[in-house]
Design a protein around this motif. Sequence first.
Motif: not given
Length: 337
Positions: A263-274
């Motif tokens: 899930i963290g990797f997906v948010f990172e890919k989305k640019g949602d770093y928080e």
Amino acid sequence: DYEIKMENRKDALKYFNEALKIGKNFNVDNENHLEVLNSLTEIGFVVERLGDYENALNYFNEILEKGKKINVDNPTYPEIVNTLIEIGFVSERNGDYENALKYLNEALEIRKKINVDNLNHPEIVDSLREIGFFFERKADYENALKYLNEASEIRKKINANNPNQSEIVDSLREIGFVFEKKGDYENAFKYFNEILEIRKKDFAHNLNHSKILDSLKEIGIVFKRKGDYENALKYFNEALEIEKKIHTDNLKNPEIIDTLKEIGFVFEKKGDYENALKYFNKALEIGTKINGDNQNHPEVVNSLREIGFVFKRLGDYENALKYFNEALVIRKNINAD
């Protein structure tokens, strides 16, 4: 650990060679005796594990010739098939793909002769899958799909009246993974979704089953690779909820860490770093608790690095360095041991 394994294999080789010598002395008039053959096989396997593929091939070819002499009236003897397959595997590891395929195909043809009255036989399925996996490793996905589909069709016939669909599911997964590697995500979805539906029927009494969890994560990974991050999050979150129910008495579990990181990797890919930091920190927290007094663990290192990369992407180099340095210290401690 690696050095210990290698030393153990060298010791094993020494004893198997002694056994071979004794076997030859006992069977001085018959070097094609089964005892000699067994010792050669054991030596071949150990030499292969030591990475000496040329010598392994020499042993397996000697076994093949002796096996043919023992079974001169029966050239389709199953042990000959096993040796052909082993020569195929070792040839591939040695980079000789032409001979690898030749021996695997020869094994398939013999199995067809052995089972001429029943070509829907599990041994034929095994050979088709072995050739399919060979093509998959070579990234020849069209041929991989050809053989794996043929194996799948036979498995469906074999298991037509079998309520246990596990073998059919295995074939569907194998084909799905090839489509995924090929970048054909639509077909990958098709196969993984079919598996999910089969598993939901098989485990209708328990929809929090680990097999359903596996399917959800596999579909999530395909969505992630496709760049469909919303659907990836949907499936990973569904998987996470099931994991929490499965491990309700122990939420400090490696499987939960893996899903949190996905899930963290997906948010990172989305640019949602928080949100990426939120999930990587959760994974780090659980990993720290799992390892207790032993914080010198690769899992902790990985989480620290992932957090460091997110800070780097945020341009927060001070925090990035903090986490990278912490990961470096632990790595040094691990390697010191």
